[in-house]
Design a protein around this motif. Structure first.
Motif, mmCIF file in Angstrom:
data_model
loop_
_atom_site.group_PDB
_atom_site.id
_atom_site.type_symbol
_atom_site.label_atom_id
_atom_site.label_comp_id
_atom_site.label_asym_id
_atom_site.label_seq_id
_atom_site.Cartn_x
_atom_site.Cartn_y
_atom_site.Cartn_z
ATOM 1 N N UNK A 104 -3.426 6.214 -6.445
ATOM 2 C CA UNK A 104 -2.639 6.780 -5.349
ATOM 3 C C UNK A 104 -3.517 7.323 -4.235
ATOM 4 N N UNK A 105 -4.608 7.963 -4.603
ATOM 5 C CA UNK A 105 -5.533 8.499 -3.596
ATOM 6 C C UNK A 105 -6.131 7.362 -2.780
ATOM 7 N N UNK A 106 -6.608 6.332 -3.449
ATOM 8 C CA UNK A 106 -7.183 5.180 -2.743
ATOM 9 C C UNK A 106 -6.147 4.509 -1.851
ATOM 10 N N UNK A 107 -4.914 4.398 -2.342
ATOM 11 C CA UNK A 107 -3.853 3.776 -1.550
ATOM 12 C C UNK A 107 -3.498 4.624 -0.335
ATOM 13 N N UNK A 108 -3.514 5.946 -0.478
ATOM 14 C CA UNK A 108 -3.226 6.804 0.678
ATOM 15 C C UNK A 108 -4.310 6.664 1.739
ATOM 16 N N UNK B 74 -3.698 3.343 3.339
ATOM 17 C CA UNK B 74 -2.507 3.441 4.200
ATOM 18 C C UNK B 74 -2.868 4.056 5.550
ATOM 19 N N UNK B 75 -3.634 5.127 5.525
ATOM 20 C CA UNK B 75 -4.079 5.768 6.768
ATOM 21 C C UNK B 75 -4.933 4.794 7.590
ATOM 22 N N UNK B 76 -5.839 4.094 6.931
ATOM 23 C CA UNK B 76 -6.719 3.154 7.617
ATOM 24 C C UNK B 76 -5.913 2.038 8.282
ATOM 25 N N UNK B 77 -4.976 1.448 7.568
ATOM 26 C CA UNK B 77 -4.149 0.377 8.123
ATOM 27 C C UNK B 77 -3.304 0.883 9.293
ATOM 28 N N UNK B 78 -2.721 2.074 9.147
ATOM 29 C CA UNK B 78 -1.887 2.640 10.215
ATOM 30 C C UNK B 78 -2.718 2.917 11.464
ATOM 31 N N UNK C 160 0.840 -1.202 0.000
ATOM 32 C CA UNK C 160 0.000 0.000 0.000
ATOM 33 C C UNK C 160 0.872 1.248 0.000
ATOM 34 N N UNK C 161 1.964 1.207 0.737
ATOM 35 C CA UNK C 161 2.900 2.347 0.778
ATOM 36 C C UNK C 161 3.439 2.657 -0.618
ATOM 37 N N UNK C 162 3.813 1.638 -1.359
ATOM 38 C CA UNK C 162 4.349 1.873 -2.704
ATOM 39 C C UNK C 162 3.259 2.399 -3.641
ATOM 40 N N UNK C 163 2.039 1.907 -3.498
ATOM 41 C CA UNK C 163 0.938 2.391 -4.342
ATOM 42 C C UNK C 163 0.538 3.825 -3.971
ATOM 43 N N UNK C 164 0.707 4.185 -2.701
ATOM 44 C CA UNK C 164 0.322 5.527 -2.246
ATOM 45 C C UNK C 164 1.183 6.612 -2.881
#
Length: 112
Positions: free
Chosen positions: A38-42, A45-49, A27-31
């Motif tokens: 990229x928007x969806x991955x960011x 990423x926030x959700x997972x963190x 997810x980090x690489x896609x963000x």
């Protein structure tokens, strides 16, 4: 967990959060990509963190109990918001986000 830093009646406690796993790295690489992916991955990423932070707090009963006895609980970064919000039914503490909110809450607590 790091040792709490305290001064008079203020205690700052850090929470040790495990690093992201393989899914987090993907997810980090896609963000980093532009566009909708990229928007969806960011967002992912926030959700997972935020889930990792919430699980780390839930696993640390001693720290959770300390938070529940606190007057003010401040999440210092957006990823901690979910963990702090989950405490809302367990404490009467003022729950807030960010350094300015923390400074204001501490000033009010000192006056009261």
């Amino acid at each position: 967990m790091r040792e709490p830093v305290s001064h008079d009646e203020v205690v700052v406690v850090g929470l040790g959060v495990p690093a992201a796993g393989r899914l987090g790295a993907l997810v980090e690489s896609l963000a980093a990509r532009p566009g909708p992916l990229g928007i969806a991955a960011r967002l992912a990423k926030y959700n997972l963190a935020s889930r990792r932070v919430a699980r780390a707090l839930k696993a640390n009963r001693e720290l959770t109990n300390i938070f529940c006895r606190a007057d003010v609980i401040v999440s210092a970064d957006p990823e901690a918001d979910r963990a702090v919000w989950k405490l809302r039914r367990r404490t009467d503490a003022r729950l807030m986000h960010g350094p300015f909110a923390m400074a204001n809450a501490l000033s009010e607590a000192a006056r009261g």
